[in-house]
Each structure stands twice: as C-alpha cells, then as structure tokens.
Design a protein around this motif. Structure first.
Motif, PDB file in Angstrom:
ATOM      1  N   ALA A   2      68.561 -18.715 103.503  1.00 50.77           N
ATOM      2  CA  ALA A   2      67.517 -19.993 104.319  1.00 50.77           C
ATOM      3  C   ALA A   2      66.362 -19.965 105.074  1.00 50.77           C
ATOM      4  CB  ALA A   2      68.941 -19.406 105.586  1.00 50.77           C
ATOM      5  N   ARG A   3      65.520 -18.391 104.632  1.00 46.90           N
ATOM      6  CA  ARG A   3      64.313 -18.257 105.301  1.00 46.90           C
ATOM      7  C   ARG A   3      63.632 -18.625 104.165  1.00 46.90           C
ATOM      8  NH1 ARG A   3      64.580 -14.085 108.745  1.00 46.90           N
ATOM      9  NH2 ARG A   3      62.245 -13.544 108.277  1.00 46.90           N
ATOM     10  N   THR A   4      64.405 -19.521 102.853  1.00 46.70           N
ATOM     11  CA  THR A   4      62.917 -20.305 101.915  1.00 46.70           C
ATOM     12  C   THR A   4      63.574 -21.658 102.245  1.00 46.70           C
ATOM     13  OG1 THR A   4      62.460 -20.404  99.988  1.00 46.70           O
ATOM     14  CG2 THR A   4      64.326 -20.001  99.882  1.00 46.70           C
ATOM     15  N   LYS A   5      62.630 -22.943 101.818  1.00 43.59           N
ATOM     16  CA  LYS A   5      63.189 -23.687 101.504  1.00 43.59           C
ATOM     17  C   LYS A   5      62.863 -24.386 100.329  1.00 43.59           C
ATOM     18  CE  LYS A   5      60.721 -24.208 106.268  1.00 43.59           C
ATOM     19  NZ  LYS A   5      59.414 -24.987 106.734  1.00 43.59           N
ATOM     20  N   ARG A   6      62.911 -23.994  98.578  1.00 43.19           N
ATOM     21  CA  ARG A   6      62.277 -24.398  98.231  1.00 43.19           C
ATOM     22  C   ARG A   6      64.169 -23.605  97.792  1.00 43.19           C
ATOM     23  NH1 ARG A   6      57.319 -22.641  95.723  1.00 43.19           N
ATOM     24  NH2 ARG A   6      58.134 -20.915  96.925  1.00 43.19           N
ATOM     25  N   VAL A   7      64.675 -25.279  96.362  1.00 40.09           N
ATOM     26  CA  VAL A   7      66.209 -24.883  95.759  1.00 40.09           C
ATOM     27  C   VAL A   7      65.574 -23.673  94.900  1.00 40.09           C
ATOM     28  CG1 VAL A   7      67.918 -25.756  94.061  1.00 40.09           C
ATOM     29  CG2 VAL A   7      66.467 -26.766  96.503  1.00 40.09           C
ATOM     30  N   LEU A   8      64.726 -23.620  93.559  1.00 37.11           N
ATOM     31  CA  LEU A   8      64.723 -22.835  92.658  1.00 37.11           C
ATOM     32  C   LEU A   8      64.557 -20.517  93.559  1.00 37.11           C
ATOM     33  CD1 LEU A   8      62.983 -24.077  89.932  1.00 37.11           C
ATOM     34  CD2 LEU A   8      65.146 -24.270  90.254  1.00 37.11           C
ATOM     35  N   PRO A   9      63.847 -20.645  94.180  1.00 34.78           N
ATOM     36  CA  PRO A   9      63.440 -19.688  95.185  1.00 34.78           C
ATOM     37  C   PRO A   9      64.715 -18.930  95.014  1.00 34.78           C
ATOM     38  CG  PRO A   9      61.274 -20.938  95.647  1.00 34.78           C
ATOM     39  CD  PRO A   9      62.286 -21.697  94.932  1.00 34.78           C
ATOM     40  N   ALA A  10      65.310 -19.937  95.849  1.00 33.44           N
ATOM     41  CA  ALA A  10      66.924 -19.198  96.583  1.00 33.44           C
ATOM     42  C   ALA A  10      67.613 -19.306  95.531  1.00 33.44           C
ATOM     43  CB  ALA A  10      67.232 -20.250  96.933  1.00 33.44           C
ATOM     44  N   MET A  11      67.846 -20.066  94.779  1.00 35.14           N
ATOM     45  CA  MET A  11      68.513 -19.720  93.157  1.00 35.14           C
ATOM     46  C   MET A  11      68.386 -18.633  92.263  1.00 35.14           C
ATOM     47  SD  MET A  11      68.390 -21.815  89.766  1.00 35.14           S
ATOM     48  CE  MET A  11      67.982 -21.405  89.274  1.00 35.14           C
ATOM     49  N   TRP A  12      67.234 -17.756  92.456  1.00 36.98           N
ATOM     50  CA  TRP A  12      66.668 -17.038  92.442  1.00 36.98           C
ATOM     51  C   TRP A  12      66.987 -15.595  93.042  1.00 36.98           C
ATOM     52  CZ3 TRP A  12      65.542 -14.100  88.148  1.00 36.98           C
ATOM     53  CH2 TRP A  12      64.171 -12.750  88.335  1.00 36.98           C
ATOM     54  N   LEU A  13      67.103 -16.220  94.243  1.00 34.70           N
ATOM     55  CA  LEU A  13      67.732 -14.502  95.379  1.00 34.70           C
ATOM     56  C   LEU A  13      69.253 -14.681  94.763  1.00 34.70           C
ATOM     57  CD1 LEU A  13      65.828 -15.371  98.854  1.00 34.70           C
ATOM     58  CD2 LEU A  13      64.812 -13.746  97.473  1.00 34.70           C
ATOM     59  N   GLY A  14      70.091 -15.658  94.436  1.00 34.05           N
ATOM     60  CA  GLY A  14      70.884 -15.301  94.655  1.00 34.05           C
ATOM     61  C   GLY A  14      71.377 -14.785  92.724  1.00 34.05           C
ATOM     62  N   VAL A  15      70.416 -14.379  92.078  1.00 32.94           N
ATOM     63  CA  VAL A  15      70.674 -14.457  90.732  1.00 32.94           C
ATOM     64  C   VAL A  15      70.040 -12.646  90.884  1.00 32.94           C
ATOM     65  CG1 VAL A  15      69.011 -13.908  88.408  1.00 32.94           C
ATOM     66  CG2 VAL A  15      69.599 -15.855  89.297  1.00 32.94           C
ATOM     67  N   VAL A  16      68.794 -12.320  91.587  1.00 38.47           N
ATOM     68  CA  VAL A  16      68.576 -11.165  92.364  1.00 38.47           C
ATOM     69  C   VAL A  16      70.215 -10.151  92.932  1.00 38.47           C
ATOM     70  CG1 VAL A  16      67.149  -9.503  93.122  1.00 38.47           C
ATOM     71  CG2 VAL A  16      66.204 -11.394  91.690  1.00 38.47           C
ATOM     72  N   TRP A  17      70.085 -10.873  94.007  1.00 36.47           N
ATOM     73  CA  TRP A  17      71.112 -10.272  94.397  1.00 36.47           C
ATOM     74  C   TRP A  17      72.641  -9.404  93.395  1.00 36.47           C
ATOM     75  CZ3 TRP A  17      76.452 -11.069  94.509  1.00 36.47           C
ATOM     76  CH2 TRP A  17      77.732 -10.219  96.020  1.00 36.47           C
ATOM     77  N   GLY A  18      72.913 -10.722  92.383  1.00 43.16           N
ATOM     78  CA  GLY A  18      73.993 -10.512  91.403  1.00 43.16           C
ATOM     79  C   GLY A  18      73.457  -9.399  90.383  1.00 43.16           C
ATOM     80  N   LEU A  19      72.543  -9.421  90.344  1.00 44.11           N
ATOM     81  CA  LEU A  19      72.080  -8.213  89.655  1.00 44.11           C
ATOM     82  C   LEU A  19      71.767  -6.958  89.907  1.00 44.11           C
ATOM     83  CD1 LEU A  19      68.608  -9.235  87.920  1.00 44.11           C
ATOM     84  CD2 LEU A  19      70.641  -8.510  86.796  1.00 44.11           C
ATOM     85  N   GLY A  20      71.567  -6.189  91.182  1.00 47.37           N
ATOM     86  CA  GLY A  20      71.846  -5.544  92.203  1.00 47.37           C
ATOM     87  C   GLY A  20      73.822  -4.758  92.449  1.00 47.37           C
ATOM     88  N   HIS A  21      74.246  -5.665  92.662  1.00 49.28           N
ATOM     89  CA  HIS A  21      75.650  -5.842  92.850  1.00 49.28           C
ATOM     90  C   HIS A  21      76.500  -4.913  90.952  1.00 49.28           C
ATOM     91  CE1 HIS A  21      79.902  -7.529  92.773  1.00 49.28           C
ATOM     92  NE2 HIS A  21      79.843  -7.284  93.724  1.00 49.28           N
ATOM     93  N   THR A  22      75.604  -5.808  90.368  1.00 49.84           N
ATOM     94  CA  THR A  22      76.464  -5.626  88.650  1.00 49.84           C
ATOM     95  C   THR A  22      75.902  -4.366  88.961  1.00 49.84           C
ATOM     96  OG1 THR A  22      76.070  -8.177  88.145  1.00 49.84           O
ATOM     97  CG2 THR A  22      76.227  -6.305  86.389  1.00 49.84           C
ATOM     98  N   VAL A  23      74.573  -3.983  88.700  1.00 48.72           N
ATOM     99  CA  VAL A  23      74.556  -2.890  88.492  1.00 48.72           C
ATOM    100  C   VAL A  23      75.019  -1.956  89.017  1.00 48.72           C
ATOM    101  CG1 VAL A  23      71.989  -0.800  88.981  1.00 48.72           C
ATOM    102  CG2 VAL A  23      72.021  -3.046  88.208  1.00 48.72           C
ATOM    103  N   THR A  24      75.653  -1.376  90.249  1.00 51.49           N
ATOM    104  CA  THR A  24      76.229  -0.426  91.221  1.00 51.49           C
ATOM    105  C   THR A  24      77.369  -0.666  90.981  1.00 51.49           C
ATOM    106  OG1 THR A  24      75.883  -1.974  92.979  1.00 51.49           O
ATOM    107  CG2 THR A  24      74.503   0.201  93.132  1.00 51.49           C
ATOM    108  N   LEU A  25      77.832  -1.709  90.014  1.00 50.70           N
ATOM    109  CA  LEU A  25      79.547  -1.793  90.705  1.00 50.70           C
ATOM    110  C   LEU A  25      79.671  -1.761  88.849  1.00 50.70           C
ATOM    111  CD1 LEU A  25      82.484  -3.096  91.357  1.00 50.70           C
ATOM    112  CD2 LEU A  25      81.429  -4.978  89.632  1.00 50.70           C
ATOM    113  N   PHE A  26      79.007  -1.355  88.195  1.00 49.85           N
ATOM    114  CA  PHE A  26      79.223  -0.998  86.686  1.00 49.85           C
ATOM    115  C   PHE A  26      78.675   0.264  86.195  1.00 49.85           C
ATOM    116  CE2 PHE A  26      78.103   0.394  82.500  1.00 49.85           C
ATOM    117  CZ  PHE A  26      78.852  -0.489  81.205  1.00 49.85           C
TER     118      PHE A  26
END
Length: 222
Positions: A32-56
């Motif tokens: 919500a702190r960014t105003k563009r779709v692509l940076p927001a999507m990238w933050l979601g991808v980065v979150w997913g990477l962090g989640h996958t690293v520790t989960l696995f």
C-alpha cells in the motif's frame, strides 16, 4: 499417492495458502506504500521467496532429521508473525519520509519500499508455517524425499499465489490513487490499522489463549 498427484496437491494448497488472512494483510500493508503495480507485484514475489526459503529449509530439517518441535517453540514461531504484523502496521501509520503526496493524480513523490522488508516478513511467515506444514506432510508422506519435494512445490505455489494476490490488490489501489490523490494515504492508514489489529490479536491468541506465556502451552500444527 501418485507422485504427480501429490505434487499437484502441494501446488494447489500452496496457492491457497497464499490467501491466508495474515499473509494477505501483511503484503497488502507493505504494498500500500507504493503507487505502481509492478513494484507492488515484485514485493509480493520477494515476500514469497522469503517464505519459501524458511519454509523449505526448516521444514526439510524437521523431516530429514526427525526433529521434534516442542509446543513452546511452535508457538514462539507463530508469535513472530503477530509481532511482524504489529511492526508493519506501525510503519504504515507513520508518515512517509517524503511527506504525503497530495498533488495531481499520478504525480507526487513515490515512496520506495526496500525489498528486504518484504523478504524479512516473508521469512518470518515461512518460519512460522514450516514446523506445522512439515509435521502435517509427515503424517501423509512417509518418504522423506517426496516430503521435501512436497514442501518445495508448496513453497513455489505460495510464491505464485502471493504474486497473483498482490497484483490483484495493487491494480485497483493504483488506479484509485491516480484518480484520487489522497486515496493512497487512506489506503496506507487502513491497511496499517488492519495489520496492527490482526497482529495484536495474534499475540493475545498465541500468548494467552494457546498458553505460550503460561505454564502449559497448547500447540497443534495447522
């Protein structure tokens, strides 16, 4: 179970796992702190990477070495999610460094959100879910190799799911922010309050209802 069916199930459950309320609230508050779709999507991808690293990593260690997760440890990992949500909420309630944008639509300063912040929150969420997911997988899949493969596919499913969730949320928020300049600040405050409230509720639920701060904690993987 057929290996392909097993991995397909892992992918489907990973996609669904991305839509868990604590995940959606955390990522929505961050993006919500960014105003563009692509940076927001990238933050979601980065979150997913962090989640996958520790989960696995943690989940595979539990599976391969038959580690026992005491209730207090499992609850402590989940408590970290509540604390992370509180921190994310407080950051959203604080005014951005460059001041609020109230100029013409599509103009004004855009706050850049450090990718490491989304990655760190993803790490914490993955850490909290690793023990529960690993124990649930072990109850179904006896072969450690297939159990680890399940974890990996589950993690990538969560990554893909969170990318879709983030993009789906960011698109209307971005359009609204460009049409109504003050909408961005309102969205940031609302998501901050949601994150803060959910975080406080989780801390209370885990600390007292589940007994982390009491003499006899109760924890069941879920």
């Amino acid at each position: 179970m057929n290996p392909f069916a097993l991995l397909g199930l892992a992918l489907a459950l990973g996609l669904r796992h991305a839509a868990d309320p604590d995940h959606v609230v955390a990522v929505t508050a961050i993006t919500a702190r960014t105003k563009r779709v692509l940076p927001a999507m990238w933050l979601g991808v980065v979150w997913g990477l962090g989640h996958t690293v520790t989960l696995f990593t943690v989940g595979a260690a539990i599976i391969l070495f038959n580690l026992v997760v005491p209730p207090r440890i499992g609850l402590t990992l989940e408590l970290a999610v509540g604390i992370a949500l509180v921190v994310v909420g407080l950051l959203n309630l604080k005014s951005p460094a460059g001041g609020d944008s109230s100029g013409l639509p599509g103009e004004g300063k855009r706050e850049r959100i450090p990718a490491w912040r989304a990655f760190l929150v993803g790490l914490i969420h993955g850490l909290a879910g690793s023990a529960a997911v690993a124990l649930l997988v072990l109850a179904t899949v006896r072969d450690p190799r297939w159990a680890c493969a399940y974890l990996l596919v589950f993690g990538f499913g969560t990554l893909a799911g969170m990318s879709l969730v983030t993009t789906g949320l960011a698109a209307p928020l971005t359009a609204a922010s460009q049409r109504w300049p003050r909408f961005s600040r309102g969205a940031r405050l609302v998501t901050g309050v949601l994150s803060l409230v959910l975080g406080v509720w989780l801390v209370y639920q885990i600390g007292w209802k589940d007994g982390l701060f009491l003499a006899a904690p109760r924890w069941s993987p879920r």
